[in-house]
Motif scaffolding. Structure first.
Motif: not given
Length: 107
Positions: A11-18
């Protein structure tokens, strides 16, 4: 590493990517708006920035793909565990619920 930790990292990676995609999009808009104001001397700089933006976008797309794959794998492993060991899963869920209840009652 536990499934919860894996999911949190995903989830943290997805937020960072976004967030990075938003920043890249904003920079691309700024480059387009500024292109009319940039003179011939700055055209080389603009090309370098565009090249860098394209590389960053490609790397983010690859990172997003890896994060999605790892997330799917974590979900699959969790699903397999629950199906293979239903009573252990119920016990783990019960234990976590008791711990959360104790922590909430302490406040």
């Amino acid at each position: 590493m536990s499934e919860a930790t894996t999911m949190t990292k995903t989830n943290t990676k997805n937020k960072l990517i976004s967030d990075f995609k938003t920043v890249i999009g904003d920079i691309e808009v700024l480059l387009k708006e500024a292109s009319g104001q940039l003179g011939d001397k700055a055209s080389g700089l603009k090309e370098k920035l565009n090249d860098g933006m394209q590389k960053a976008r490609k790397q983010l797309d690859e990172l997003e793909s890896v994060a999605k794959d790892k997330g799917r794998e974590a979900v699959r492993v969790t699903d397999d565990f629950v199906h293979d060991r239903p009573w252990e899963s119920i016990g783990i869920g019960f234990g976590i619920g008791v711990l959360v209840g104790i922590l909430l009652n302490r406040r």
